[in-house]
Design an enzyme around this catalytic site. Structure first.
Site, PDB file in Angstrom:
ATOM      1  N   SER A 127      32.896  56.211 110.075  1.00  0.00           N
ATOM      2  CA  SER A 127      33.637  55.322 109.190  1.00  0.00           C
ATOM      3  C   SER A 127      33.507  53.907 109.741  1.00  0.00           C
ATOM      4  O   SER A 127      32.775  53.687 110.701  1.00  0.00           O
ATOM      5  CB  SER A 127      35.087  55.775 109.077  1.00  0.00           C
ATOM      6  N   LEU A 128      34.188  52.976 109.141  1.00  0.00           N
ATOM      7  CA  LEU A 128      34.061  51.578 109.542  1.00  0.00           C
ATOM      8  C   LEU A 128      35.387  51.051 110.052  1.00  0.00           C
ATOM      9  O   LEU A 128      36.445  51.418 109.542  1.00  0.00           O
ATOM     10  CB  LEU A 128      33.637  50.736 108.335  1.00  0.00           C
ATOM     11  N   GLU A 130      27.791  43.103 101.756  1.00  0.00           N
ATOM     12  CA  GLU A 130      27.645  43.853 100.506  1.00  0.00           C
ATOM     13  C   GLU A 130      28.986  44.445 100.111  1.00  0.00           C
ATOM     14  O   GLU A 130      29.847  44.648 100.978  1.00  0.00           O
ATOM     15  CB  GLU A 130      26.623  44.986 100.708  1.00  0.00           C
ATOM     16  N   LYS A 157      32.032  46.884  99.334  1.00  0.00           N
ATOM     17  CA  LYS A 157      32.441  48.206  99.810  1.00  0.00           C
ATOM     18  C   LYS A 157      32.861  48.980  98.572  1.00  0.00           C
ATOM     19  O   LYS A 157      33.864  48.663  97.926  1.00  0.00           O
ATOM     20  CB  LYS A 157      33.603  48.085 100.794  1.00  0.00           C
ATOM     21  N   LYS A 187      27.073  44.081 108.123  1.00  0.00           N
ATOM     22  CA  LYS A 187      26.277  44.864 109.074  1.00  0.00           C
ATOM     23  C   LYS A 187      25.303  43.931 109.791  1.00  0.00           C
ATOM     24  O   LYS A 187      24.705  43.063 109.133  1.00  0.00           O
ATOM     25  CB  LYS A 187      25.469  45.942 108.342  1.00  0.00           C
ATOM     26  N   LYS A 233      38.461  44.013 104.204  1.00  0.00           N
ATOM     27  CA  LYS A 233      39.185  44.537 103.049  1.00  0.00           C
ATOM     28  C   LYS A 233      39.797  43.436 102.206  1.00  0.00           C
ATOM     29  O   LYS A 233      40.226  42.407 102.723  1.00  0.00           O
ATOM     30  CB  LYS A 233      40.325  45.459 103.542  1.00  0.00           C
ATOM     31  N   CYS A 267      68.537  68.714 114.866  1.00  0.00           N
ATOM     32  CA  CYS A 267      69.117  69.669 115.817  1.00  0.00           C
ATOM     33  C   CYS A 267      70.377  69.133 116.497  1.00  0.00           C
ATOM     34  O   CYS A 267      71.005  69.837 117.269  1.00  0.00           O
ATOM     35  CB  CYS A 267      68.088  70.066 116.875  1.00  0.00           C
ATOM     36  N   CYS A 327      64.666  72.011 119.171  1.00  0.00           N
ATOM     37  CA  CYS A 327      64.708  71.270 117.903  1.00  0.00           C
ATOM     38  C   CYS A 327      63.708  71.910 116.941  1.00  0.00           C
ATOM     39  O   CYS A 327      62.509  71.899 117.191  1.00  0.00           O
ATOM     40  CB  CYS A 327      64.350  69.809 118.130  1.00  0.00           C
TER      41      CYS A 327
HETATM   42  S1  IVH Z   1      28.253  51.687 105.722  1.00  0.00           S
HETATM   43  C1  IVH Z   1      27.893  53.537 109.844  1.00  0.00           C
HETATM   44  N1  IVH Z   1      28.385  50.445 103.425  1.00  0.00           N
HETATM   45  O1  IVH Z   1      33.253  53.107 103.512  1.00  0.00           O
HETATM   46  C2  IVH Z   1      28.330  52.842 108.636  1.00  0.00           C
HETATM   47  N2  IVH Z   1      29.985  52.150 103.864  1.00  0.00           N
HETATM   48  O2  IVH Z   1      35.207  53.039 105.703  1.00  0.00           O
HETATM   49  C3  IVH Z   1      28.314  53.694 107.436  1.00  0.00           C
HETATM   50  N3  IVH Z   1      31.514  52.573 102.010  1.00  0.00           N
HETATM   51  O3  IVH Z   1      32.592  56.256 104.869  1.00  0.00           O
HETATM   52  C4  IVH Z   1      29.002  53.133 106.276  1.00  0.00           C
HETATM   53  N4  IVH Z   1      30.679  51.082 100.636  1.00  0.00           N
HETATM   54  O4  IVH Z   1      32.125  55.913 102.376  1.00  0.00           O
HETATM   55  C5  IVH Z   1      28.931  51.388 104.214  1.00  0.00           C
HETATM   56  N5  IVH Z   1      28.370  49.321 101.404  1.00  0.00           N
HETATM   57  C6  IVH Z   1      28.883  50.236 102.190  1.00  0.00           C
HETATM   58  C7  IVH Z   1      29.974  51.018 101.780  1.00  0.00           C
HETATM   59  C8  IVH Z   1      30.503  51.968 102.651  1.00  0.00           C
HETATM   60  C9  IVH Z   1      31.592  52.027 100.793  1.00  0.00           C
HETATM   61  C10 IVH Z   1      32.418  53.610 102.524  1.00  0.00           C
HETATM   62  C11 IVH Z   1      31.731  54.805 103.135  1.00  0.00           C
HETATM   63  C12 IVH Z   1      32.319  54.940 104.513  1.00  0.00           C
HETATM   64  C13 IVH Z   1      33.557  54.136 104.395  1.00  0.00           C
HETATM   65  C14 IVH Z   1      33.952  53.580 105.734  1.00  0.00           C
END
Ligand code: IVH
Length: 720
Positions: A106-107, A140, A142, A314, A338, A446, A467
């Protein structure tokens, strides 16, 4: 199965499931229950065994509810094969599991421009870049959907897997083949190529789908993301086929040959293979350009036909991505910036206190339900008593010092999938007669004292295992996914068994069959259990007796010892007996065992203290040993991630390094399977000493540990 709605018109004698159950005669009820048993058992079989459900979830639920209503009116007519006794509705997971060759991560998140600047700073610091050298990133959108990994071998799509827990996902190949924007085969692709990206549903398609679902009495979805997830995770791929899903490619897993030396170049190659990639992706130099692109994307957000919830940055150069590597679950080279969370005002109806497995009293706000960003919110976290009183952990004012009271109008926000929070209070709407919230000083579950230690924001119940809330929460943690993960034994079943007195502590789970197995009848007759499900449960429990060391450590639910730390501990000690001995001996903080425990990179004094403390309590240790005696625990084999000569060795870095930063050295070593320790002990295999190395070099010399300099290290690992 026959279609119920058609039956009704075709056969005037068929029961009317919509008539109130209270108006049924006994004979009608008996007939109806027989029919429902048949319909529901067929539906279960179609769903679970044949992967071919013919009833929608809503229809299934309606029949099941009807069955319960009629049974409630005529309890003595309840049939032995009643569906009310069957565990698991039609939503059980029927997908095979697939282990990802490369983990799906995840990020990390950024919420402000400062966070973005920090991200860039961290990267430059890690790489040891000078002030004038800028880093190029891609920016890019999300996409708010669900991630999917597509594996191609020899150009042919061999499987599609969801992210799952990042290590293992669900095999949804048949479903992915139904998505138009996913190519079935690629021309000119490397032999192995795992394309990763996001499955989503456009807003217009989502609206059209919901309209259709509502017209046909099917399930409607609360937002496009849920609709996409519900449509992809269908056991019947024919349902996926008629659901309008799309896919953006933006990342990759295993890849037998590189397609480019940049992120941008690789994603462009995906486009040439026929994938959709996001047109708003742009190269940016440094944080200012990233923030400008963020603002631009935020402005176009409303005009896009798909939901996005932020912008992903990235590092563009793949050699830098490689050097930066990963933390436990997130890459260092990427982050999600975000968008501001959506907000809504509503009334706080009550404050309830939940008691967690470590005894923490957590206040929860019960709200008048309100829609925030497409999701109905009726609960929010209130963190702790200071937060309610308008203070942060340092005693400084938050919300301008406004406290939160029952009856107040509060502003709620949701950021991503996290639990909703309260941002603000409208004092002008506060009822005239209202009292500041008095946080309980006794445990509501408790009655034991709830105390707050100095420096701790949290008040805790001192009842320990007397408890019930703590005991149940500990059991729920014990059966959770990262721990024992016993199929058929979830939170609900644990509560039931606990309240029946059948399971009081983890070891009891493994003796359940001996104690009640012969009286299977007893379990069988319980609400929700049939003979088959009871036997399945015993089998599922038995298969878990053989378990990895890290899972056992995590399952104990010791404060501060999470999943990641459990893996570190398991890899360090290797076996249960070494771990138990190590922690028991470490109770003496002057001992080598204490030093050894603290030398594990990622273990600090707080975690070490928490471990030794729980093992020091006689009843706790007794419970742990009772559990262990039921298990066969697999020794930990430190992941052999490379055939490098240093793999599996314990290495300490000291002094200042010249060719790379300490952080990079450590990350690179860990990538080769090295255990990087923070201090020198008898277990150290090698000390890498940069210039100005001091006490550590001396200690290593005293212990006779081999010491080398930075260049020798680089030669050793093949990076010279
Ligand atoms: S890169 C190692 N790029 O966000 C990095 N993720 O919070 C791999 N997501 O699980 C993820 N748009 O489902 C990447 N342009 C984007 C994205 C993206 C949506 C989601 C993805 C990931 C989650 C992480």
């Amino acid at each position: 199965m026959r279609d119920q709605s058609q039956d009704k018109t075709a056969n005037a004698n068929a029961p009317d499931f919509d008539a109130p159950a209270t108006t049924l005669t006994r004979a009608e009820a008996e007939k109806e229950l027989a029919l429902l048993a048949e319909l529901l058992s067929q539906a279960n079989e179609e769903y679970h065994t044949k992967d071919a459900p013919r009833l929608s979830d809503a229809e299934y639920d309606r029949l099941k509810r009807r069955n319960q209503d009629v049974e409630a009116k005529f309890p003595d007519l309840k049939r032995p094969d009643s569906a009310s006794d069957q565990v698991g509705g039609p939503l059980a997971d029927g997908f095979d599991k697939i282990r990802h060759e490369v983990r799906m991560l995840s990020l990390g998140n950024a919420f402000s421009s400062e966070d973005v600047e920090d991200f860039d700073q961290r990267i430059r610091k890690f790489l040891g870049l000078g002030a004038e050298e800028s880093v190029t990133y891609t920016a890019e959108p999300k996409i708010d959907g669900l991630s999917l990994s597509l594996r191609y071998e020899g150009g042919a799509l061999v499987y599609a897997a969801t992210r799952g827990d990042g290590e293992t996902g669900e095999n949804v190949t048949a479903n992915a083949r139904m998505i138009g924007s996913i190519p079935q085969s690629l021309t000119g692709a490397p032999d192995v190529l795992e394309i990763r990206g996001e499955v989503y549903m456009s807003r217009s398609d989502f609206q059209a789908l919901n309209k259709k679902q509502a017209e046909t009495g099917g399930k409607t979805f609360s937002n496009p993301r849920n609709a996409a997830a519900g449509s992809l995770r269908q056991l019947d791929a024919n349902i996926t086929r008629v659901r309008p899903l799309a896919f953006f490619a933006y990342a990759w897993g295993a890849m037998s040959a590189p397609l480019s030396d940049t992120q941008m170049g690789t994603v462009e190659a995906f486009e040439n293979f026929g994938f959709s990639t996001n047109p708003l992706t742009k190269l940016c130099n440094g944080p200012d350009e990233l923030i400008a692109q963020y603002e631009k994307i935020e402005q176009t957000r409303a005009t896009l036909d798909y939901d996005i919830d932020g912008v992903v940055y990235k590092v563009n150069a793949l050699d830098l991505q490689r050097r930066l590597g990963f933390r436990s679950t997130t890459p260092r080279w990427a982050i999600a910036h975000k968008f501001a969370a959506e907000l809504a005002w509503t009334r706080l109806e009550a404050i309830e206190i939940q008691v967690g497995r470590t005894g923490a009293l957590s206040p929860v706000a019960r709200l008048l339900p309100v829609t925030v960003g497409g999701v109905v919110v009726s609960n929010a976290t209130l963190h702790n008593e200071d937060y309610i009183a308008g203070k942060d952990s340092k005693g400084e004012a938050i919300r301008d010092g406004k406290d939160i009271r029952v009856g107040d109008w509060v502003q709620v926000y949701r950021a991503g999938d996290v639990i909703p929070k309260i941002a603000d209070v409208d004092l002008s709407k506060r009822p005239e007669k209202s009292d500041a919230y008095a946080f309980p000083t006794v445990c509501p579950e408790c009655g034991s004292d709830a105390v707050r230690e100095d420096g701790d924001a949290v008040r805790r119940c001192t009842g320990g295992l007397i408890c019930p809330a703590q005991a149940i929460e500990k059991l729920k943690h014990f059966v959770s996914r990262g721990a024992f993960d016993i199929e058929g034994l979830g939170a609900k079943q644990v509560e039931q068994f606990y309240s029946d007195g059948w399971i009081k502590s983890p070891a009891d789970i493994f003796t359940l069959k001996t104690r009640y197995g012969s009286g299977l009848q007893q379990l069988k007759n319980r609400e929700g259990w049939g003979e088959k499900s009871a036997n399945n449960l015993f089998d599922a429990i038995d298969t878990r007796r053989n378990v990895d060391l890290s899972r056992v450590i995590f399952s104990l639910g010791i404060r501060h010892v999470g999943e990641q730390a459990s893996k570190l501990l398991a890899n360090h000690y290797g076996s249960w007996s070494a771990f138990e001995r190590g922690v028991l001996d470490a109770q003496d903080t002057k001992s080598d065992a204490w030093a050894d425990l603290n030398s594990i990179d990622g273990v600090g004094v707080v975690m070490a203290g928490s471990l030794t403390q729980s093992f020091a309590q006689a009843h706790e240790l007794e419970m742990i040993r009772a559990l262990v005696s039921e298990l066969s625990i697999n020794d930990a084999i430190a992941p052999q991630v490379s055939d490098s000569p240093v793999a599996g060795k314990t290495v300490v870095f000291t002094g200042s390094l010249e060719k790379m930063t300490r952080a990079e050295a450590k990350a690179r070593a860990e990538g080769l399977g090295v255990k990087v320790a923070g201090s020198v002990s008898a277990k150290t295999d090698l000390l890498v000493a940069g210039s100005g190395a001091g006490s550590k070099a001396k200690k290593a010399a005293d212990l006779g540990i081999e010491t080398i300099d930075e260049d020798a290290w680089l030669t050793l690992i093949g990076d010279a």
